[in-house]
Write an enzyme that holds these catalytic residues in place. Structure first.
Site, PDB file in Angstrom:
ATOM      1  N   ALA A  91      62.598  16.487  95.034  1.00  0.00           N
ATOM      2  CA  ALA A  91      61.648  15.723  94.126  1.00  0.00           C
ATOM      3  C   ALA A  91      61.305  16.556  93.034  1.00  0.00           C
ATOM      4  CB  ALA A  91      60.512  15.376  95.101  1.00  0.00           C
ATOM      5  N   GLU A 137      65.095  16.636  88.159  1.00  0.00           N
ATOM      6  CA  GLU A 137      65.513  15.431  88.173  1.00  0.00           C
ATOM      7  C   GLU A 137      65.793  14.381  87.180  1.00  0.00           C
ATOM      8  OE1 GLU A 137      65.194  14.117  92.763  1.00  0.00           O
ATOM      9  OE2 GLU A 137      63.134  14.657  92.030  1.00  0.00           O
ATOM     10  N   PHE A 196      71.311  20.112  94.716  1.00  0.00           N
ATOM     11  CA  PHE A 196      71.340  18.714  94.098  1.00  0.00           C
ATOM     12  C   PHE A 196      70.876  17.725  95.187  1.00  0.00           C
ATOM     13  CE2 PHE A 196      75.087  21.269  92.526  1.00  0.00           C
ATOM     14  CZ  PHE A 196      74.545  21.535  91.253  1.00  0.00           C
ATOM     15  N   ARG A 210      69.755  14.365  93.744  1.00  0.00           N
ATOM     16  CA  ARG A 210      69.230  14.557  92.303  1.00  0.00           C
ATOM     17  C   ARG A 210      68.741  13.261  91.720  1.00  0.00           C
ATOM     18  NH1 ARG A 210      71.553  18.794  87.738  1.00  0.00           N
ATOM     19  NH2 ARG A 210      69.428  19.497  86.937  1.00  0.00           N
ATOM     20  N   THR A 259      57.225  10.543  97.630  1.00  0.00           N
ATOM     21  CA  THR A 259      56.467   9.607  98.018  1.00  0.00           C
ATOM     22  C   THR A 259      56.004   9.441  99.424  1.00  0.00           C
ATOM     23  OG1 THR A 259      58.499   8.612  98.716  1.00  0.00           O
ATOM     24  CG2 THR A 259      57.700   8.003  96.360  1.00  0.00           C
ATOM     25  N   ARG A 278      62.581   4.701  96.225  1.00  0.00           N
ATOM     26  CA  ARG A 278      62.621   5.256  95.082  1.00  0.00           C
ATOM     27  C   ARG A 278      63.285   4.427  94.025  1.00  0.00           C
ATOM     28  NH1 ARG A 278      60.461  10.263  92.012  1.00  0.00           N
ATOM     29  NH2 ARG A 278      59.478  11.018  94.065  1.00  0.00           N
TER      30      ARG A 278
END
Lengths: 780, 164
Positions: A531, A732, A228, A342, A462, A310
């Protein structure tokens, strides 16, 4: 076709018989040593004296390390060299490792770790975002601010302003298998077993700590008992500690955090405060929006910058916001170093904008979904046969200028509107909303609430360079297939999905493909399995490797039979060559005897992505995954007790690689997401100690918390981008669907009032918080 | 602390091993007897991953002293299969329903469910929820676990009816 089959987890027969081996189950050589950390009991202070004599004298203790025992302190940070393995002079949170005990048994190590006498001179401890903001204690120089358009002007000139603040709590991962690692000294390096999502990171950090080249460190991960995000960087300390002890004592060394230690030491989901100010028109269209995120990062940087980014990248969720400003403060506090969990900040961003939508709807006395639809991104242009547009083509002619996100990425694939319409219909949303309102008007004690949450989640790391994956495939002369890739298995069924991809390429049964433990000696330079990228990237890399071998086999057979290679087809465990068919194993044997190399690596680098995180501009994501949920709840207004009554979900997995595994991911993610915002409350006391460091005090959703009516379906349409089998990442995105449970509770609370005061519920919405919010409604 | 020989009846077999008075049943089962299917997860009786059956009753082996378990018939996940290797209907149902993701809670879930079905062959959904209330799963959201237990109950009953 093996891709798309709803096969169970490849380890399921091992899981149910107790034969699936986790790290703690591996038989290690006799004489294996055990390690435990002695932890700081001070949130911020200077170590003035450290007396470890009782630790050293304790039964079974072989060695004790403190900062003074290292000429150079090993570093555990995945980002910026700010996490010493053991505290060096100053402690930064309660739970920070200060010394390391190596003993003959796990119990002896733990017992001895309690005997350290450490004296601290207290320094001011910054525990909250307010403390940190006041002291200007932060990562990066100041807040990161991204702007698009002119939010200030748009808000100032808007007919109405909606504003508020929301506290959003953190979350403990509570992977059932706690952090664990083992190190076995080798003649020229070290072999590490680690329960980690990121074997390459473990390899890198252990090599650094031991001053070895990475090639002298091998890291293996067969499976985790849950990750997770909590095993992306948090396993570094254990692996390094074991490696150091193994080197110094020339014996294998193992370390396992017991649950309380695990919860005290390791980072959790970032909690934050979201402040919002939205300028809207009379219909509820958002004209301008200003967000501030105050994110509590804890004592070390870890992955916080990317997490906070994010959160900003998801501040729009499904809504087109031409004039927006997002200000993000990454605050440094004397608490555990918050880490990946997550969603990696995405849920923290999405919960903010969903709160804004809900608040607007309340103020205008409208159905929140009417506000949502008004603000949604424009639907994707149709593509595919008959539309004149090739699927996913960058150069397809466009009938309109696409709308862009707050970070100037074109939203080319928005299907939120279609999913919303379909889910509203299948769940009978409008009628139920009306029925609930009528029911509430006749029930003074119990109140029901209903809420909808759409999700648009960006897929790709990212940090652009992480978007690469490798695989190694061997076809043996008996036709059996050995597959290795850089991803790690933590329960999500990644290995099964990748095996399905490989089986598809060779036209064989999935059971014929054997996937082995993730191993840095087989596939190098891997990215974390994080991710949601596991199947996307490793599936593509495996496909690449398998196609290379298949091509060699096809060329060989075509040559042997005097056919064009295009006439060779691999299907149903056979190879068809013109009119003839041969068993796959026969062709493999022939190819081997003809000296054809039946092994290949494969590689994948995600295309199209570019990202400038400082400017906040680019295309950080290859595509978006979508979904929506509707949750209905009931609250008891006398106690705050509450229940989820029904949940309906429609989630976009593209063309699913495995619908059985994907639905499992969606269900589990929803319950975990709902847990984050309802029952799971982390409490630190006034001294900065985490009080909720066991499942006795930290409430993880249990069997009875699951919605009794739970309708989950996949939106089974191909990804517009060229992903493996046109599937979409699924780990996710559905976590965010749990936000609907929180908003439904808020809706139920609102039903206790006269409509004049927005509930402004903070998360997690524990019974206490609900009760207080109900009281506030009645105090109007 | 005095070491002594402990005698355990595990999955129908007598097993002797050296124990000490403070040793927990979970540690003896895993570390001394090598039955690692039973998991240590919270070590405080809150998550149920270490559940084994003692005289048919589910107990948290992380809270149970080994020395006190010597006169009990112990069952662990390794003993769930028939002697010929045939999976127990619960095991089969857990596979078919994808009731395990990471698999760390699975042994505890199975043993608690077995105790339930042994005592109550026709449980309602509510009964299953109540029986499993002490078993935490962090992955699945419980849907498939409950479905699997109900499905297994049905199959056991159907097999019994055929046999009768």
């Amino acid at each position: 076709m093996t891709m798309g089959k709803p096969l169970p987890h490849d380890s399921a027969p091992l899981h149910v018989t107790g034969q699936a081996r986790y790290l703690d189950d591996l038989p290690l050589p006799a004489g294996t040593l055990h390690a435990a950390f002695g932890l700081s009991t001070c949130a911020h202070g200077t170590i003035t004296a450290i007396d470890l004599s009782a630790v050293k004298a304790a039964p079974g203790v072989l060695k004790v390390y403190a900062a003074a025992d290292f000429t150079e302190m090993p570093d555990c940070s995945p980002s910026t060299h700010d996490e010493p393995l053991l505290a060096t002079g100053t402690v930064h949170y309660i739970g920070q490792p200060v010394f390391l005990v190596i003993a003959d048994t796990h119990l002896n190590a733990r017992k001895a770790a309690r005997l350290g006498r450490i004296t601290y001179a207290d320094l001011p401890a910054l525990l909250t975002v307010d403390d940190a903001l006041k002291a200007n204690s932060r990562f990066e120089q100041g807040p990161i601010i991204w702007t698009k358009g002119d939010a200030t002007r748009a808000i100032a000139t808007a007919p109405q302003i909606i504003e508020g603040t929301m506290e959003v709590g953190g979350q403990e991962h509570f992977y059932l298998e706690g952090q664990i690692a083992a190190a076995l000294p080798q003649e020229d390096g070290v072999h590490i077993y680690s329960s980690t999502q990121h074997p390459t990171e473990i390899q890198h950090k252990v090599a650094h700590a031991l001053h070895l080249p990475m090639s002298a460190v091998r890291v293996e991960t067969r499976r985790m008992g849950g990750g997770f995000g909590g095993k992306e960087s948090q396993g570094n300390a254990l692996a390094i500690a074991c490696a150091v002890a193994a080197r110094d004592l020339n014996k294998p060394c193992k370390m396992r955090y017991d649950r309380d230690d695990d919860m005290m030491i390791t980072g959790k989901r970032h909690d934050l405060r979201i402040t919002y100010r939205a300028g809207i028109d009379a219909n509820g269209r958002i004209l301008g929006l200003d967000f501030t995120h105050l994110i509590r990062c804890g004592w070390a940087q870890d992955l916080s910058l990317a997490v906070a980014d994010r959160a900003m990248l998801h501040a729009d969720n499904c809504y087109h916001l031409p004039d927006i400003r997002i200000e993000s403060h990454r605050l440094k506090t004397n608490t555990q170093s918050a880490t990946a969990y997550r969603g990696f900040g995405g849920p923290q961003g999405i919960v903010g904008i969903e709160r804004v939508i809900d608040h607007i709807a309340f103020a205008l006395k409208k159905d929140p979904n009417a506000i949502r639809k008004l603000n949604y991104y424009r639907a994707a242009e149709p593509t595919g046969p008959g539309t004149g547009h090739r699927i996913g083509s960058t150069y397809s002619p466009k009938n309109h200028i696409p709308q862009t996100t707050p970070y100037f990425m074109e939203v080319e694939d928005f299907i939120g509107q279609d999913i919303t319409d379909a889910l509203e219909k299948s769940s009978n949303y409008a009628a139920r909303r009306a029925e609930i309102a009528a029911w509430n008007s006749t029930n003074p004690i119990l109140k029901r609430g209903i809420a909808f949450t759409p999700v648009k989640f960006g897929i790709s790391f990212t940090l652009t360079w992480l978007n690469q994956a490798g695989a190694l495939v061997h076809v043996y002369q008996d036709g059996s297939i050995h597959l290795n890739h850089g991803g790690t298995e933590m329960g999500q069924g990644l290995n099964q999905k990748v095996a399905q991809v490989a089986a598809q390429v060779f036209g064989v049964d999935t059971a014929q493909v054997k996937i082995t433990a993730t191993d840095t000696a087989k596939v190098p330079n891997t990215s974390a399995t994080a991710a949601s990228s596991g199947a996307d990237m490793n599936g593509m890399a495996a496909q690449n490797a398998c196609e290379i071998i298949r091509q060699r086999m096809a060329d060989f057979l075509a040559n042997k039979l005097g056919l064009p290679a295009a006439k060779i087809q691999f299907q149903n465990g056979e190879v068809r060559a013109g009119a003839e068919t041969f068993p796959f194993a026969q062709v493999a044997a022939w190819a081997y005897q003809a000296r054809i190399y039946l092994s290949s690596t494969g590689f994948y680098a995600t295309p199209k992505i570019t990202w400038d995180r400082v400017k906040g501009q680019g295309r950080p994501f290859l595509y978006f995954a979508y979904g929506a949920a509707i949750t209905e709840v009931v609250i008891d207004t006398l106690t705050g007790e509450n229940r989820i009554l029904r949940t309906d979900i429609l989630h976009d997995a593209g063309t699913s690689l495995n619908p059985a595994l994907d639905i499992g991911q969606v269900e589990g993610a929803y319950v975990q997401g709902a847990g984050w915002l309802t029952t799971e409350e982390l409490v630190w006391n006034a001294k900065g100690a985490l009080s909720t460091h066991a499942p006795s005090t930290y409430k993880i959703p249990a069997c009875s918390d699951r919605p009794p009516i739970f309708n989950v379906a996949l939106w089974d349409k191909p990804n517009r981008e060229d992903t493996v089998g046109k599937s979409k990442a699924v780990g996710e995105p559905p976590f965010n669907l749990g936000i609907s449970a929180f908003l439904a509770l808020s809706d139920a609370i609102a039903a206790t009032g006269d409509g004049s005061r927005y509930p402004s519920l903070d998360a997690p919405a524990t019974p206490e918080r609900i009760l207080m919010a109900v009281q506030a409604q009645r105090d109007v | 602390m005095s070491k002594r020989i402990g005698s355990f009846a595990v999955n129908g077999k007598k097993r002797d091993t050296i124990i000490e008075p403070h040793m927990l049943l979970v540690d003896v089962i895993r570390d001394s007897l090598g039955l690692t299917g039973t998991k240590r997860a919270c070590a405080s009786g809150n998550c149920g991953a270490c559940t084994v059956l003692a005289d048919g009753q589910p107990v948290c082996s992380c809270l149970t002293l080994a020395v006190c378990s010597q006169d009990k018939a112990l069952e662990t996940v390794e003993g769930l299969r028939a002697a010929d290797g045939t999976l127990h209907p619960l095991q089969q149902a857990f596979i078919e329903h994808c009731a395990a993701q990471c698999g760390y809670c699975t042994a505890g879930m199975l043993m608690t469910s077995k105790a339930l079905l042994d005592a109550n062959p026709r449980p309602s959904r509510e009964d299953v929820k109540r029986a499993l209330s002490g078993n935490i799963c962090r992955c699945t959201g419980y849907v498939k676990i409950i479905d699997a237990v109900l499905d297994a109950a049905q199959k056991i009953n159907a097999a019994r009816e055929v046999a009768a």
